[in-house]
Design an enzyme around this catalytic site. Structure first.
Site, PDB file in Angstrom:
ATOM      1  N   HIS A 264      50.862  61.007  41.299  1.00  0.00           N
ATOM      2  CA  HIS A 264      50.768  62.109  42.262  1.00  0.00           C
ATOM      3  C   HIS A 264      52.090  62.864  42.216  1.00  0.00           C
ATOM      4  CE1 HIS A 264      49.402  64.333  45.712  1.00  0.00           C
ATOM      5  NE2 HIS A 264      50.600  64.187  46.238  1.00  0.00           N
ATOM      6  N   ASP A 266      53.855  66.044  43.400  1.00  0.00           N
ATOM      7  CA  ASP A 266      53.809  67.221  44.267  1.00  0.00           C
ATOM      8  C   ASP A 266      54.412  68.416  43.540  1.00  0.00           C
ATOM      9  OD1 ASP A 266      52.666  66.183  46.797  1.00  0.00           O
ATOM     10  OD2 ASP A 266      54.343  64.797  46.648  1.00  0.00           O
ATOM     11  N   ASP A 376      46.023  63.921  48.712  1.00  0.00           N
ATOM     12  CA  ASP A 376      47.140  64.021  49.666  1.00  0.00           C
ATOM     13  C   ASP A 376      47.119  65.254  50.563  1.00  0.00           C
ATOM     14  OD1 ASP A 376      49.530  63.082  50.803  1.00  0.00           O
ATOM     15  OD2 ASP A 376      50.747  64.298  49.458  1.00  0.00           O
ATOM     16  N   HIS A 580      50.098  71.745  48.650  1.00  0.00           N
ATOM     17  CA  HIS A 580      50.030  71.086  49.968  1.00  0.00           C
ATOM     18  C   HIS A 580      51.364  70.678  50.602  1.00  0.00           C
ATOM     19  CE1 HIS A 580      49.399  67.370  47.383  1.00  0.00           C
ATOM     20  NE2 HIS A 580      50.335  66.926  48.201  1.00  0.00           N
TER      21      HIS A 580
END
Ligand SMILES: [Zn+2]
Length: 1011
Positions: A264, A266, A376, A580
């Site tokens: 993951h 970001d 997420d 996000h």
């Protein structure tokens, strides 16, 4: 037998720490290093390799925050390890930048290259080795070492200076602690992996289970046969001692886990966007090195943007990714541009996340993702099921709702039904993490937690470090292999998310249904934090819509060159900034300053396109004062999606003095009374004569609250903010201004060092009162709300979301309702009772809360409180400081249809231009309930016209969509503009289109001859 379990476990742990782990490397020799510190921003390998490198010793302090150092590591492989290393060993380079090894990432990281520029692997705290090929004599490796600061530290949420280069301290953060060529003992490594899996499994088994004791005693036997002074010599007999317990097959009814490699990453967060480019390069390089070693390893990787970064900045990485995608090991997932926020992006933008993402994967790899993948994001809009399905996808994955503070989602595998009735098959990994290590604890949790047990047998586990750390490791793959068929453990298979969803859907077609939004009961401040980033998004969403409309209209009518590339780039920027942690306002200062700059650049591009296209359509100069109306609703006599000279004339607006210093504003349509303090004490539409404001509860009251979240400052708005409030009742200045056909009451309030100017304006011909807020915000850790009490009996509030609206209760009857104490709106909310309603539109804010009161006469009133500004100190200590402007419009006596139009009004002001001729709309929709959101040319460059429409009121509708011209064919398509069979079709100028509530349709006019 005496019970000595805990003693044996303690013995095991000590022995692993003090004897087994240190024996992993049999021998090691020092390497030499030279270094070239980069001036400031990263440079490509080709630039770095040309520089002069100076020798640096072990213990060298390096790495001012955000700086980069290129290290050249050289040395000889010892002669005795040549031409082949000793049996059962591998040669590796070990690097320690001086990071904290208790954490996987969020610290210094490096990417290693050979001198020819080819990539080897990356270095991270828990993955700090580089392979050396057998037979290689000389070590010569270049490492791009990034001194990324650990911004969050121990998550104390203290204000950090590390959020900007300029504010970060200058002293070095790291120390070169280890540079060695070493000999790794493979038997010891396997033994460590065996023990890690068994130790983890044992701890999860019930005290009373035979299996737990069997494992314990096998491990005890292993300890007896291992010689602490001769681990390499006894590692194999140690492994033999536990081979029996490792070979016992899983229970017939064991839970099944589909483990998919994942990282993951970001797109930006506690580091700037540019660092994410490098995080991706490091992680993907690692992952592909693992793929070469483990053909059964599959890696799921979302976000087209991250692939594009590799294509642009690391073509060698991208070329290898293409090979691995073709081999089925590197699997694009999600089909989105980024894992965006889903609460705040507008309808078209949410659609474009999928259009741009899926098209990229189709174009580059010939792969169509069929799952939406957002582990997420902070809650999931009720419009998503339809958008996901309209993009041609079938499945949805998230995990975030397990972060709920109060209520537990009842399902892990279910059908998720959107506001229009579309259902998508959805999974929440019950492992409750998207950075699993495949530990015994995580696997046992997945099985215990899985709500669908008894009906379904399989869940997904995404494994691998994220956000730096390098993604999955060889140790995690070892764990997957050991738990493939192991008594007491879920049965783990590595595979893709597609493998998972196909199996899960096949075994569980009658899964339960969750209807409506998936609200995250946490991170409720993200609808408000970093207003400027949000305003850039809202502004550019509208400008993109206008640019595409006018450019497409001009292209079809005048041969105007449709700026396809510029529009695609503008979309890509806006989509990236919806990530996000960016749109929600939860990134460091660097990210938000850059977001504001990038939004400003996009605005400039789009304004240029709009001006050029309108000039092409209407002629430059000329004698007419045209009003250009990009709204899908006619205004001031100007048709929707067209331009005309102003024909409407309205009665004048009057501003007269009322009682007690109040001002009465009246334009013949509505009448508002603004009292001496600038509050609205009365608001009436003359058409119905009904008072919208409850007696004694004026509207437009500013409320200042203490805002001290327990955790996650920029993210969280905790309910206790409501317990302390100051109503800003005093006014420092007040005056009334009447100019032309507008009348305005202006008030100024000084609050601490902040200055709040409000302009309450009524314009001729308009059915809404505007509240413009100009705020110089100097507060810290406060939230400012704007309260609008309404004399409306409403059990629920309608809040706009993508392509429609959803209803949320105004009461707190259930724990679910109570936990939803701050929610998201797009351009409007509407409060209604049978026969009457009030619409409130806004131009740039998202957060609101709603409550109700009962009067002495028993009537209920409803109060909406809009969140204007916050000022959390982490991760950006300067967040939201400075000047802001935001507008609201309140329309009394408004239907939901009026609310939709009011939202477009505010988002799309009429543009005044001097021009030679009016502009006829290129398309018209006969039913005002069916809104034309998008008019553009086809993505494929064919010149076809694409129109996106939706039913906006929540009922059935039927519209005739008419083209100003003719088309060879008119077809309904999916979001990717692919023709859908069994949907309405036609030829010529128009098509008849039925709509269900909130239905979204894309219509493609092929072979257009415009009039
Ligand atoms: Zn994230």
């Amino acid at each position: 037998m005496h019970n000595d379990h805990s003693l044996v476990e303690a013995r095991l742990d000590r022995f692993v720490r003090d004897h087994l782990t240190p024996a992993l490397y049999r021998d090691a020799r020092p390497l030499a290093a030279t270094a070239w510190p980069v001036d400031r921003e990263p440079v490509p390998f080709e630039t770095a390799v040309e520089q002069t490198f100076e020798p640096v010793p072990l213990g060298w302090r390096w790495g001012r925050a955000w700086s980069t150092v290129w290290l050249r590591v050289t040395g000889e492989v010892p002669a005795e390890w040549l031409p082949q290393p000793p049996a059962g060993t591998r040669i590796e380079v070990l690097v320690d930048f001086g990071y904290n090894r208790s954490r996987s990432g969020f610290q210094a990281e490096g990417l290693a290259y050979r001198p020819d520029g080819s990539l080897i692997k990356s270095i991270a705290p828990l993955n700090s080795w580089l392979p050396v090929a057998p037979g290689e004599r000389h070590i010569d490796v270049l490492i791009e070492a990034a001194a990324n600061p650990d911004v969050a530290g121990e998550y104390t949420f203290d204000p950090t200076p590390y959020g900007l280069w300029e504010t970060a301290p200058d002293e070095p953060l790291y120390e070169l602690k280890q540079l060695e060529v070493a000999l790794r003992d493979e038997t010891v490594w396997h033994l460590l992996a065996d023990v890690w899996t068994l130790r983890g499994l044992m701890a999860e088994l019930p005290e009373g289970s035979s299996r737990r004791h069997e494992i314990l005693r096998a491990l005890e036997d292993m300890l007896d046969v291992l010689d602490p002074e001769g681990i390499p010599q006894t590692a194999q007999v140690g492994r033999d001692a536990i081979a029996g317990v490792l070979a016992k097959p899983a229970h017939a009814s064991a839970h099944r886990v589909l483990a998919t490699g994942h990282a993951h990453i970001d797109s930006a967060w506690l580091w700037p966007l540019r660092e994410t480019v490098r995080k991706c390069a490091r992680t993907f390089t690692n992952v592909m090195d693992l793929m070469d070693e483990h053909p059964d390893f599959v890696f799921s990787c979302s976000s087209a943007q991250q692939y594009l970064w590799m294509k642009e900045h690391h073509p060698r990485v991208f070329a290898r990714m293409k090979e691995k995608v073709a081999a089925g090991q590197f699997v694009p997932v999600g089909g989105m541009w980024v894992e965006s926020d889903t609460n705040m992006p507008g309808g078209e933008a949410m659609a474009r996340q999928f259009i741009a993402g899926k098209q990229f994967f189709i174009d580059e790899f010939g792969v169509e993702c069929e799952e939406a993948w957002m582990p997420d994001s902070f809650g999931y809009s009720g419009a998503l099921p339809q958008i996901v399905a309209a993009a041609g996808s079938r499945w949805f994955l998230t995990q975030k709702i397990s972060w709920n503070q109060i209520n537990r989602m009842p399902h892990h595998t279910f059908w998720w039904e959107g506001i229009d009735g579309t259902r998508v098959f959805t999974h929440f990994p019950p492992v409750d993490t998207y950075i699993s290590e495949l530990s015994g604890k995580e696997l046992a949790h997945a099985e215990r937690n899985f709500s669908e047990k008894g009906r379904a047998t399989i869940s997904l586990v995404p494994f691998g470090w994220g956000d730096g750390g390098g993604g999955p490791t060889r140790e995690m793959i070892a764990a997957a292999h050991r738990t493939a068929d192991l008594e007491g453990s879920p049965r783990v298979t590595m595979g893709s998310s597609r493998d998972f969803f196909e199996a899960a859907e096949a075994e569980y077609p009658q899964a339960p249904v969750w209807s409506g939004e998936m609200y995250l009961e946490l991170h409720r401040g993200v609808f408000t934090s970093q207003l400027r980033t949000k305003q850039g998004n809202r502004r550019n969403e509208s400008l993109l819509r206008q640019a595409e409309l006018w450019a497409a209209t001009a292209a079809l009518r005048t041969g105007f060159a449709y700026p396809r590339e510029a529009l695609a780039r503008a979309w890509q920027t806006v989509l990236l900034l919806q990530f996000h942690d960016i749109l929600p306002g939860s990134s460091i200062a660097w990210v938000h300053r850059e977001a504001e700059q990038r939004h400003a650049a996009v605005t400039e591009t789009l304004e240029g396109i709009i001006a050029d296209a309108i000039a092409a359509l209407a002629g430059q100069g000329g004698e007419h004062d045209l009003l250009v109306n990009a709204s899908p609703f006619a205004r001031e006599g100007v048709p929707a999606l067209g331009a005309a000279t102003l024909v409407a004339s309205h009665p004048a607006v009057t501003a007269t003095e009322g009682a007690d210093g109040a001002t009465v504003l009246d334009n013949g349509i509505i009448r508002a009374v603004v009292d001496a303090r600038g509050h609205v004490t009365s608001l009436i539409a003359h058409a119905d004569g009904r008072e919208a404001i409850p007696a004694g509860q004026p509207a437009n009251v500013l409320r200042l609250h203490r805002d001290l979240p327990n955790l996650w400052d920029a993210w969280d708005l905790d309910q206790h903010y409501q317990r302390t409030v100051t109503e800003l009742l005093e006014v420092d200045e007040r005056h009334v201004r009447t100019v032309g056909d507008t009348a305005t009451v202006i008030t100024v309030r000084r609050v601490g060092d902040s200055l709040i100017e409000q302009r309450l304006t009524l314009r001729a011909g308009e059915s809404a009162l505007e509240i413009e807020n100009r705020i110089d915000w100097r507060e810290r850790e406060k939230i400012l709300k704007l309260a609008v009490p309404l004399d409306v009996h409403a059990d629920r509030i309608a809040a706009e979301t993508q392509f429609g609206h959803l209803y949320r209760p105004t009461h707190t009857n259930t724990s679910w309702d109570a936990a939803r104490f701050e929610a998201c709106q797009h351009r409007f909310v509407h409060l209604g009772e049978p026969g009457y309603g009030v619409a409130i539109a806004n131009d740039s804010t998202y957060g609101y809360d709603v409550g109700r009161d009962t009067r002495a006469d028993g009537g209920t009133t409803t109060t909406v409180r809009f969140s204007l500004l916050r000022a959390p100190l982490f991760p950006d200590p300067e967040s939201d400081q400075g000047e802001h402007l935001m507008r609201f419009r309140i329309a009394p006596g408004a239907t939901i249809g009026d609310a939709v139009a009011l939202g477009y009004d505010l988002a799309t002001p009429l543009r005044a231009v001097r021009a030679a001729a009016p502009i006829a709309p290129i398309v018209t929709s006969s039913d005002p309930a069916v809104v034309v959101e998008t008019v553009k040319l086809a993505e494929d460059g064919s010149g076809d016209l694409v129109v996106r429409l939706y039913e906006s009121r929540g009922g059935r509708a039927h519209t005739t969509l008419t083209l100003d011209g003719t088309a060879v064919t008119i077809e309904c398509t999916d979001l990717l503009e692919r023709t859908l069979d069994g949907e309405p079709a036609g030829t010529g100028a128009s098509i008849e289109l039925p709509f269900r509530a909130f239905q979204l349709r894309t219509v493609r006019f092929r072979g257009v001859s415009a009039r």
